[in-house]
Design a protein around this motif. Sequence first.
Motif, mmCIF file in Angstrom:
data_model
loop_
_atom_site.group_PDB
_atom_site.id
_atom_site.type_symbol
_atom_site.label_atom_id
_atom_site.label_comp_id
_atom_site.label_asym_id
_atom_site.label_seq_id
_atom_site.Cartn_x
_atom_site.Cartn_y
_atom_site.Cartn_z
ATOM 1 N N ALA A 62 46.175 34.734 -52.673
ATOM 2 C CA ALA A 62 46.436 33.323 -52.366
ATOM 3 C C ALA A 62 47.511 33.214 -51.291
ATOM 4 N N GLY A 63 48.584 33.993 -51.432
ATOM 5 C CA GLY A 63 49.642 33.981 -50.432
ATOM 6 C C GLY A 63 49.148 34.413 -49.065
ATOM 7 N N ALA A 64 48.250 35.400 -49.047
ATOM 8 C CA ALA A 64 47.686 35.863 -47.784
ATOM 9 C C ALA A 64 46.877 34.757 -47.112
ATOM 10 N N TYR A 65 46.187 33.932 -47.916
ATOM 11 C CA TYR A 65 45.428 32.830 -47.319
ATOM 12 C C TYR A 65 46.362 31.791 -46.699
ATOM 13 N N PHE A 66 47.498 31.547 -47.349
ATOM 14 C CA PHE A 66 48.470 30.632 -46.742
ATOM 15 C C PHE A 66 49.034 31.221 -45.450
ATOM 16 N N LEU A 325 39.035 39.530 -58.229
ATOM 17 C CA LEU A 325 40.270 38.765 -58.422
ATOM 18 C C LEU A 325 40.811 38.265 -57.087
ATOM 19 N N ASN A 326 40.577 39.015 -56.022
ATOM 20 C CA ASN A 326 41.019 38.563 -54.703
ATOM 21 C C ASN A 326 40.182 37.382 -54.208
ATOM 22 N N VAL A 327 38.924 37.343 -54.620
ATOM 23 C CA VAL A 327 38.097 36.172 -54.304
ATOM 24 C C VAL A 327 38.640 34.940 -55.021
ATOM 25 N N ILE A 328 39.115 35.127 -56.252
ATOM 26 C CA ILE A 328 39.696 34.012 -57.012
ATOM 27 C C ILE A 328 40.913 33.450 -56.274
ATOM 28 N N GLY A 329 41.862 34.313 -55.887
ATOM 29 C CA GLY A 329 43.053 33.840 -55.182
ATOM 30 C C GLY A 329 42.709 33.153 -53.879
ATOM 31 N N GLN A 334 42.130 27.941 -51.008
ATOM 32 C CA GLN A 334 41.311 27.016 -50.221
ATOM 33 C C GLN A 334 41.261 25.637 -50.880
ATOM 34 N N THR A 335 41.213 25.618 -52.205
ATOM 35 C CA THR A 335 41.217 24.347 -52.930
ATOM 36 C C THR A 335 42.548 23.628 -52.744
ATOM 37 N N MET A 336 43.647 24.364 -52.853
ATOM 38 C CA MET A 336 44.974 23.778 -52.649
ATOM 39 C C MET A 336 45.119 23.239 -51.226
ATOM 40 N N ALA A 337 44.593 23.968 -50.259
ATOM 41 C CA ALA A 337 44.664 23.526 -48.868
ATOM 42 C C ALA A 337 43.928 22.197 -48.683
ATOM 43 N N GLN A 338 42.794 22.048 -49.353
ATOM 44 C CA GLN A 338 42.046 20.799 -49.240
ATOM 45 C C GLN A 338 42.834 19.626 -49.806
ATOM 46 N N VAL A 339 43.508 19.843 -50.925
ATOM 47 C CA VAL A 339 44.341 18.779 -51.513
ATOM 48 C C VAL A 339 45.425 18.357 -50.519
#
Length: 404
Positions: A62-66, A325-329, A334-339
Amino acid sequence: MQTFIRNALAKVAVAAAIAGVVLSAQAQKKYDTGATDTEIKIGNFAPYSGPASAYGTVGKSAGAYFDKLNAEGGINGRKIRYISLDDAYSPPRAVEQARKLVEQEEVLVLFAPLGTASNTAIQKYMNAKKVPQLFVSSGAHRWGDYKNFPWTMGWNVSYHAEGQIYAQHILANKPQAKIGILFQNDEFGKDMLRGFLEGMGQKAKTMVVMQTSYELSDPTVDSQIVSLKGSGADTFVNLSTPKFAAQSIKKAADIGWKPVHYLANVSNSVTAVLKPAGLDNASGIISAAYVRDPAEARWQNSAEYKDYFDFMKKYYPDGDPANSLNVIGYSMAQTMAQVLKQAGDHLTRANIMKEAANLNMTLPMLYPGIDVKTGPQDFYPIEKMQMIRFNGSSYDTLGSVLGM
C-alpha cells in the motif's frame, strides 16, 4: 429614469458581489488535522514483526502505491505522507500505535490497519476521536456497523458474506446435501458460520447434519474430521484457518472420506495450505475469491496484471509479485486514492467518511464482475466472490460471481 437605471444597476452589482462571496465561501478549502494545501497525512499499522509478520507486506505494498501516486504528482496536487507503524499483531501495541498516529503524528485518517483483534481494540477509541478507521484489513462483520461505529469501515469481503455465498452455491448445486461443518471457535469462525446458516435459511435444519468446532490452541482437528465422516455428511464446509485446513484435508484423505469440500478463502492458498496437505488430496476443493491470484498464468497476459507487475518492479522491488497479499495492499490503496480524489479540497474527516460511503468503482486486480460499492447505510465495499475449484495444480472458475 436615469436614476432608476442607476439604482437598478447598483442593486445588480450588490447582488453579484454577494453571489461572489457565497461562491468564494463554497469554493474555500476545508481541512482537518492531517491535511494541508500540499500534503495528506495517512496513518497505518501492520504486523511487521511477531507471529503474523507475513501480513506486513500488505502495509508495504500500500505504501509503495502511495509512492507511485506521489511520483505522478499526488492527489489533487497534494502528496501522500504515509506513516506505517509495527503493531506486532498485538492488541495492546495496536492501541499504543493508534494513539501515536492520532495524537502525535496527527494523521487525517487511519487507513487499512490490519487484524481483527488489533482493530477491535481501537474501534471505540477511533470513533470517540472521530478519526476514520478506514478500510480495515480484516473480514470481521463488525466493520460494517455504521450505526454504532460510523467512523469504521472494512474493505475485505466479510466472513459473514462469504458464508452466505457458500450457502447460495450449495442450495443451487447440491440441494439434497448432507452438510458437516468445521469452524474455528472465535470471531472469524462464528461470523462465517452465522452467515452460512443464514444463507441456508430454513434448509439448515434439515441439511446440516453436524457442526463441530476447534480452538486455536488445539494440536489437531483429527478427531473432528473422524466425527464429521461418521455423521454421514457428504458435503464438508471447512471454515478453518490455514494450519487446521491443511490438517483437515490430509486427515479426510487418510480415512477415505471424500465429500464435496468447501474451503474458506483465508485457507485456499496453494503454497501455504494445499501443498502441505497434498495436492492430490486437495483436488476438487471448492472455494471463493475476489482478488485475482497473481501467481496464476491465466492472468499474466492481461493489461491489469502487467500494470501491477510493473508497479511492483518499480516501487516495491523487494516484494514478491506472486504474493496475493501484495495485490490486497495495492487494491486497498487504490480505493483510498479514489476517496481522496472525490473529497477534492474538502479534506475533513467527516467528508472522508462521507466519500468512503459513496463509492461505485472497479479495481483492476479484482475478479471480473466484482466491484466496490458503498452507501450511507452500506459499509461493506466488496460483497461478491467468484467460486473457484482446485484442479490439482491451480484453480478454475466455477460458475458466475455470487453475492449481493
